[in-house]
Scaffold this motif. Structure first.
Motif, PDB file in Angstrom:
ATOM      1  N   SER B  97     -10.344 -14.522   3.857  1.00 44.24           N
ATOM      2  CA  SER B  97     -10.205 -15.474   2.772  1.00 44.24           C
ATOM      3  C   SER B  97      -9.924 -16.851   3.325  1.00 44.24           C
ATOM      4  O   SER B  97      -8.986 -17.034   4.102  1.00 44.24           O
ATOM      5  N   SER B 101     -11.006 -20.886  -1.336  1.00 43.16           N
ATOM      6  CA  SER B 101     -12.257 -20.180  -1.631  1.00 43.16           C
ATOM      7  C   SER B 101     -12.274 -19.604  -3.037  1.00 43.16           C
ATOM      8  O   SER B 101     -13.316 -19.168  -3.513  1.00 43.16           O
ATOM      9  N   ARG B 102     -11.094 -19.549  -3.654  1.00 43.09           N
ATOM     10  CA  ARG B 102     -10.994 -19.133  -5.054  1.00 43.09           C
ATOM     11  C   ARG B 102     -11.629 -17.772  -5.321  1.00 43.09           C
ATOM     12  O   ARG B 102     -12.396 -17.596  -6.268  1.00 43.09           O
ATOM     13  N   GLY B 103     -11.269 -16.831  -4.478  1.00 45.01           N
ATOM     14  CA  GLY B 103     -11.683 -15.459  -4.740  1.00 45.01           C
ATOM     15  C   GLY B 103     -13.111 -15.141  -4.369  1.00 45.01           C
ATOM     16  O   GLY B 103     -13.594 -14.040  -4.647  1.00 45.01           O
ATOM     17  N   ARG B 104     -13.812 -16.068  -3.747  1.00 40.73           N
ATOM     18  CA  ARG B 104     -15.216 -15.832  -3.406  1.00 40.73           C
ATOM     19  C   ARG B 104     -15.298 -15.128  -2.064  1.00 40.73           C
ATOM     20  O   ARG B 104     -15.842 -15.668  -1.084  1.00 40.73           O
ATOM     21  N   THR B 105     -14.722 -13.940  -2.023  1.00 47.11           N
ATOM     22  CA  THR B 105     -14.705 -13.174  -0.793  1.00 47.11           C
ATOM     23  C   THR B 105     -15.132 -11.752  -1.084  1.00 47.11           C
ATOM     24  O   THR B 105     -14.980 -11.269  -2.213  1.00 47.11           O
TER      25      THR B 105
END
Lengths: 112, 118
Positions: B97, B101-105
Protein backbone atom coordinates in the motif's frame (compact mmCIF):
# COMPACT_ATOMS: atom_id res chain seq x y z
CA UNK A 1 -21.51 0.59 7.79
CA UNK A 2 -20.28 -0.89 4.54
CA UNK A 3 -21.86 -4.11 3.34
CA UNK A 4 -21.86 -6.25 0.23
CA UNK A 5 -24.75 -8.40 -0.95
CA UNK A 6 -24.49 -11.32 -3.32
CA UNK A 7 -27.97 -12.60 -3.97
CA UNK A 8 -27.03 -15.70 -5.95
CA UNK A 9 -25.74 -18.21 -3.45
CA UNK A 10 -25.50 -21.17 -5.79
CA UNK A 11 -25.57 -21.11 -9.58
CA UNK A 12 -25.58 -24.18 -11.81
CA UNK A 13 -24.89 -23.83 -15.51
CA UNK A 14 -24.00 -25.94 -18.49
CA UNK A 15 -20.86 -25.21 -20.46
CA UNK A 16 -21.25 -22.38 -22.99
CA UNK A 17 -24.07 -20.77 -21.03
CA UNK A 18 -23.79 -17.11 -20.15
CA UNK A 19 -23.10 -16.03 -16.59
CA UNK A 20 -24.09 -13.02 -14.56
CA UNK A 21 -23.49 -12.85 -10.83
CA UNK A 22 -25.03 -10.02 -8.89
CA UNK A 23 -23.22 -7.80 -6.42
CA UNK A 24 -24.67 -4.79 -4.61
CA UNK A 25 -22.88 -2.73 -2.04
CA UNK A 26 -23.90 -0.26 0.60
CA UNK A 27 -21.57 2.65 1.13
CA UNK A 28 -22.06 6.38 1.06
CA UNK A 29 -18.84 7.43 -0.59
CA UNK A 30 -16.40 6.58 -3.35
CA UNK A 31 -15.55 2.89 -3.47
CA UNK A 32 -13.07 0.51 -4.99
CA UNK A 33 -14.64 -2.75 -6.17
CA UNK A 34 -13.20 -6.21 -6.60
CA UNK A 35 -14.17 -9.71 -7.64
CA UNK A 36 -12.15 -12.56 -6.18
CA UNK A 37 -12.37 -16.22 -7.18
CA UNK A 38 -11.53 -19.33 -5.20
CA UNK A 39 -11.08 -22.49 -7.24
CA UNK A 40 -11.50 -25.79 -5.39
CA UNK A 41 -8.56 -26.35 -3.05
CA UNK A 42 -6.89 -23.08 -3.96
CA UNK A 43 -6.47 -19.69 -2.39
CA UNK A 44 -8.50 -16.58 -3.14
CA UNK A 45 -7.21 -14.72 -6.16
CA UNK A 46 -8.16 -11.48 -7.83
CA UNK A 47 -10.35 -11.75 -10.92
CA UNK A 48 -10.77 -8.05 -11.65
CA UNK A 49 -11.02 -4.66 -10.01
CA UNK A 50 -12.54 -1.24 -10.54
CA UNK A 51 -11.06 1.97 -9.18
CA UNK A 52 -12.23 4.68 -11.57
CA UNK A 53 -12.75 5.47 -15.24
CA UNK A 54 -14.49 3.13 -17.69
CA UNK A 55 -17.20 1.38 -15.67
CA UNK A 56 -16.80 -1.78 -17.76
CA UNK A 57 -13.71 -3.61 -16.61
CA UNK A 58 -12.18 -6.74 -18.01
CA UNK A 59 -10.40 -9.34 -15.97
CA UNK A 60 -8.69 -12.63 -16.43
CA UNK A 61 -10.17 -15.68 -18.16
CA UNK A 62 -12.76 -13.71 -20.13
CA UNK A 63 -14.58 -12.25 -17.16
CA UNK A 64 -15.85 -8.68 -17.06
CA UNK A 65 -17.82 -6.57 -14.63
CA UNK A 66 -19.82 -3.39 -14.93
CA UNK A 67 -19.97 -0.72 -12.26
CA UNK A 68 -23.37 1.01 -12.21
CA UNK A 69 -23.09 3.79 -9.65
CA UNK A 70 -26.81 4.61 -9.60
CA UNK A 71 -27.61 1.01 -8.70
CA UNK A 72 -24.68 0.48 -6.33
CA UNK A 73 -23.93 -2.63 -8.35
CA UNK A 74 -20.87 -4.37 -9.74
CA UNK A 75 -22.14 -7.47 -11.51
CA UNK A 76 -19.78 -10.08 -12.90
CA UNK A 77 -20.35 -11.51 -16.36
CA UNK A 78 -18.93 -14.05 -18.74
CA UNK A 79 -20.53 -14.76 -22.13
CA UNK A 80 -19.66 -18.46 -22.22
CA UNK A 81 -18.62 -20.42 -19.15
CA UNK A 82 -16.35 -23.44 -19.08
CA UNK A 83 -16.18 -26.39 -16.73
CA UNK A 84 -12.95 -24.88 -15.34
CA UNK A 85 -14.90 -21.84 -14.11
CA UNK A 86 -16.40 -23.97 -11.35
CA UNK A 87 -15.43 -22.06 -8.23
CA UNK A 88 -16.67 -19.72 -5.55
CA UNK A 89 -16.85 -16.04 -6.46
CA UNK A 90 -16.65 -13.20 -3.97
CA UNK A 91 -17.45 -9.56 -4.51
CA UNK A 92 -15.58 -7.12 -2.26
CA UNK A 93 -15.50 -3.39 -1.67
CA UNK A 94 -13.38 -0.89 0.16
CA UNK A 95 -14.12 2.73 0.80
CA UNK A 96 -10.77 4.23 -0.12
CA UNK A 97 -9.00 2.39 2.67
CA UNK A 98 -7.38 -1.03 2.61
CA UNK A 99 -10.24 -2.55 4.61
CA UNK A 100 -11.91 -5.01 2.25
CA UNK A 101 -15.49 -6.01 2.94
CA UNK A 102 -16.56 -9.25 1.27
CA UNK A 103 -19.93 -10.58 0.22
CA UNK A 104 -21.05 -14.06 1.22
CA UNK A 105 -19.95 -15.55 -2.08
CA UNK A 106 -21.60 -17.37 -4.97
CA UNK A 107 -20.84 -20.97 -5.66
CA UNK A 108 -20.78 -21.66 -9.39
CA UNK A 109 -20.98 -25.17 -10.75
CA UNK A 110 -20.52 -25.71 -14.47
CA UNK A 111 -21.41 -29.06 -15.97
CA UNK A 112 -19.95 -30.30 -19.25
CA UNK B 1 8.07 -15.51 -6.23
CA UNK B 2 6.46 -17.22 -3.26
CA UNK B 3 2.97 -16.15 -2.32
CA UNK B 4 1.56 -15.70 1.14
CA UNK B 5 2.50 -18.71 3.22
CA UNK B 6 0.42 -19.89 6.13
CA UNK B 7 0.91 -22.73 8.54
CA UNK B 8 -0.44 -25.06 9.59
CA UNK B 9 -2.94 -25.90 6.86
CA UNK B 10 -5.17 -27.82 9.23
CA UNK B 11 -5.53 -27.85 12.99
CA UNK B 12 -7.85 -29.84 15.22
CA UNK B 13 -7.93 -28.96 18.89
CA UNK B 14 -10.15 -29.50 21.87
CA UNK B 15 -12.10 -26.57 23.21
CA UNK B 16 -10.35 -24.48 25.84
CA UNK B 17 -6.97 -25.27 24.31
CA UNK B 18 -4.75 -22.57 22.81
CA UNK B 19 -3.88 -22.43 19.13
CA UNK B 20 -1.62 -20.28 17.00
CA UNK B 21 -1.44 -19.58 13.30
CA UNK B 22 1.54 -18.23 11.44
CA UNK B 23 1.70 -16.10 8.29
CA UNK B 24 4.61 -15.08 6.11
CA UNK B 25 3.49 -12.36 3.68
CA UNK B 26 4.86 -11.62 0.25
CA UNK B 27 8.26 -9.98 0.51
CA UNK B 28 7.99 -6.19 0.53
CA UNK B 29 4.31 -6.05 1.38
CA UNK B 30 3.72 -3.57 4.14
CA UNK B 31 0.06 -4.35 4.86
CA UNK B 32 -1.02 -7.63 6.40
CA UNK B 33 -4.53 -8.83 7.11
CA UNK B 34 -6.07 -11.65 9.09
CA UNK B 35 -9.52 -12.77 8.01
CA UNK B 36 -11.85 -15.41 9.34
CA UNK B 37 -14.11 -17.29 6.96
CA UNK B 38 -16.98 -19.29 8.36
CA UNK B 39 -18.58 -22.03 6.30
CA UNK B 40 -20.77 -20.56 3.57
CA UNK B 41 -19.70 -17.01 4.31
CA UNK B 42 -17.26 -14.50 2.90
CA UNK B 43 -14.05 -13.59 4.70
CA UNK B 44 -14.43 -11.17 7.63
CA UNK B 45 -11.57 -8.94 8.64
CA UNK B 46 -10.15 -9.57 12.11
CA UNK B 47 -7.15 -7.28 12.08
CA UNK B 48 -5.10 -5.22 9.65
CA UNK B 49 -1.49 -4.18 10.08
CA UNK B 50 0.40 -1.43 8.37
CA UNK B 51 3.99 -2.44 9.00
CA UNK B 52 4.12 -3.25 12.74
CA UNK B 53 1.08 -1.18 13.68
CA UNK B 54 -2.39 -2.67 14.04
CA UNK B 55 -4.51 -0.01 12.34
CA UNK B 56 -7.84 -1.82 12.44
CA UNK B 57 -8.60 -4.46 15.05
CA UNK B 58 -12.21 -3.55 15.73
CA UNK B 59 -13.44 -7.02 14.75
CA UNK B 60 -10.89 -8.96 16.80
CA UNK B 61 -12.44 -10.60 19.90
CA UNK B 62 -9.81 -9.28 22.24
CA UNK B 63 -10.79 -11.39 25.21
CA UNK B 64 -9.42 -14.50 23.54
CA UNK B 65 -7.70 -13.47 20.32
CA UNK B 66 -4.36 -11.78 20.00
CA UNK B 67 -2.08 -11.02 17.10
CA UNK B 68 1.35 -9.66 16.57
CA UNK B 69 3.51 -8.67 13.66
CA UNK B 70 7.05 -8.38 14.81
CA UNK B 71 9.45 -6.36 12.68
CA UNK B 72 6.65 -5.72 10.22
CA UNK B 73 7.05 -9.04 8.44
CA UNK B 74 5.70 -12.35 9.78
CA UNK B 75 2.58 -12.44 11.88
CA UNK B 76 0.96 -14.79 14.33
CA UNK B 77 -2.65 -15.00 15.37
CA UNK B 78 -3.45 -16.74 18.64
CA UNK B 79 -6.65 -17.94 20.23
CA UNK B 80 -6.67 -18.76 23.92
CA UNK B 81 -8.83 -20.48 24.93
CA UNK B 82 -10.52 -21.77 21.78
CA UNK B 83 -14.28 -22.22 21.68
CA UNK B 84 -16.41 -24.41 19.44
CA UNK B 85 -17.58 -21.33 17.53
CA UNK B 86 -14.02 -20.53 16.52
CA UNK B 87 -14.05 -23.36 13.98
CA UNK B 88 -13.42 -21.64 10.66
CA UNK B 89 -10.77 -20.99 8.03
CA UNK B 90 -8.30 -18.31 9.05
CA UNK B 91 -6.89 -16.44 6.09
CA UNK B 92 -3.86 -14.25 5.94
CA UNK B 93 -3.41 -11.71 3.15
CA UNK B 94 -0.86 -9.08 2.28
CA UNK B 95 -0.62 -6.08 0.01
CA UNK B 96 1.71 -3.25 -0.86
CA UNK B 97 0.00 0.00 0.00
CA UNK B 98 1.34 3.36 -1.04
CA UNK B 99 0.38 6.33 1.16
CA UNK B 100 -2.46 8.12 -0.52
CA UNK B 101 -3.39 5.18 -2.72
CA UNK B 102 -6.85 5.19 -1.16
CA UNK B 103 -7.42 1.49 -1.17
CA UNK B 104 -6.32 0.92 -4.76
CA UNK B 105 -4.33 -2.14 -3.86
CA UNK B 106 -4.63 -5.85 -4.53
CA UNK B 107 -4.60 -8.16 -1.55
CA UNK B 108 -2.92 -11.53 -2.05
CA UNK B 109 -4.24 -14.38 0.03
CA UNK B 110 -2.67 -17.47 1.52
CA UNK B 111 -4.22 -20.93 1.47
CA UNK B 112 -5.62 -20.48 4.95
CA UNK B 113 -5.62 -22.57 8.09
CA UNK B 114 -8.70 -24.67 8.68
CA UNK B 115 -9.36 -24.82 12.42
CA UNK B 116 -11.68 -27.39 13.91
CA UNK B 117 -12.48 -27.09 17.60
CA UNK B 118 -14.02 -30.22 19.10
Amino acid sequence: AQSVSQHNHHVILSEAASLELGCNYSYGGTVNLFWYVQYPGQHLQLLLKYFSGDPLVKGIKGFEAEFIKSKFSFNLRKPSVQWSDTAEYFCAVNGRTDKLIFGTGTRLQVFP
Amino acid sequence: EAGVVQSPRYKIIEKKQPVAFWCNPISGHNTLYWYRQNLGQGPELLIRYENEEAVDDSQLPKDRFSAERLKGVDSTLKIQPAELGDSAVYLCASSYSIPGSRGRTEAFFGQGTRLTVV
